[in-house]
Motif scaffolding. Sequence first.
Motif, PDB file in Angstrom:
ATOM      1  N   LYS A 155       1.480 -36.588  35.211  1.00 20.71           N
ATOM      2  CA  LYS A 155       0.672 -36.719  34.007  1.00 20.71           C
ATOM      3  C   LYS A 155      -0.116 -38.021  34.013  1.00 20.71           C
ATOM      4  O   LYS A 155       0.398 -39.080  34.356  1.00 20.71           O
ATOM      5  N   ARG A 158      -3.114 -43.098  29.433  1.00 21.82           N
ATOM      6  CA  ARG A 158      -4.268 -43.213  28.544  1.00 21.82           C
ATOM      7  C   ARG A 158      -5.511 -43.694  29.286  1.00 21.82           C
ATOM      8  O   ARG A 158      -6.619 -43.184  29.057  1.00 21.82           O
ATOM      9  N   GLN A 161      -7.050 -41.060  31.657  1.00 16.69           N
ATOM     10  CA  GLN A 161      -7.672 -39.922  30.973  1.00 16.69           C
ATOM     11  C   GLN A 161      -9.099 -40.209  30.496  1.00 16.69           C
ATOM     12  O   GLN A 161      -9.711 -39.362  29.851  1.00 16.69           O
TER      13      GLN A 161
END
Length: 215
Positions: A155, A158, A161
């Motif tokens: 994943k 912040r 992304q």
Amino acid sequence: MITQPGKFIVIEGLEGAGKSSAIALVNDLIEQHTGQAPVCTREPGGTPLAEKIRDLVKIGDDSDPLCDEAECLLIYAARAQLIANVIKPALAKGQWVLGDRHNLSSLAYQGGGRGLMPLVTAVSDACLSGFTPDFTLYLDIEPRLGLTRAADRGKLDRIEQQAIDFFERARQTYLQLALQDDTIVVIDASQSMEKVHQDIRHQLMNRLPLLQSKD
């Protein structure tokens, strides 16, 4: 006997550039060259307080989004802690320090990527007072390739992304700053890991004797 100051080596790069494997290689090369393992740090982070700041920067909170200016100031707060409590004390003892990111990241990410270069420059001048690494290896990679590699690890955080344009601006800033500073060497990180490590080894082994001759 007067202890000669240690040296500060930094590895920089966008997400997915292969910093972790590069740091492991450079760690071994420094230990082979000096006979002592370097002190390893990361940014933001590297001290108990700075690690807490790292979490604030890396983990998003939709109920209270971190604004760009706050992100910049938090990163410099963490950096100031790390320099004062880890990096400078180690260098003063004659230890070498190997950093996973340093001020060049802020210039590229917050300065170039966020468009906050005036703020970054002002805070950098105030916090660092001219303190710079002795040598920096910048692992250059096209952002889309780097982010694909980063996503394969799990994943994205912040920062990872952010929109692709953010990383394009950060990359261009990295490259522009590298052209202006002969202590920064650019490595093509899009190559195979074997070739990247070969280039790193070549650059570092050429620089290590020069760094020690500055004592």
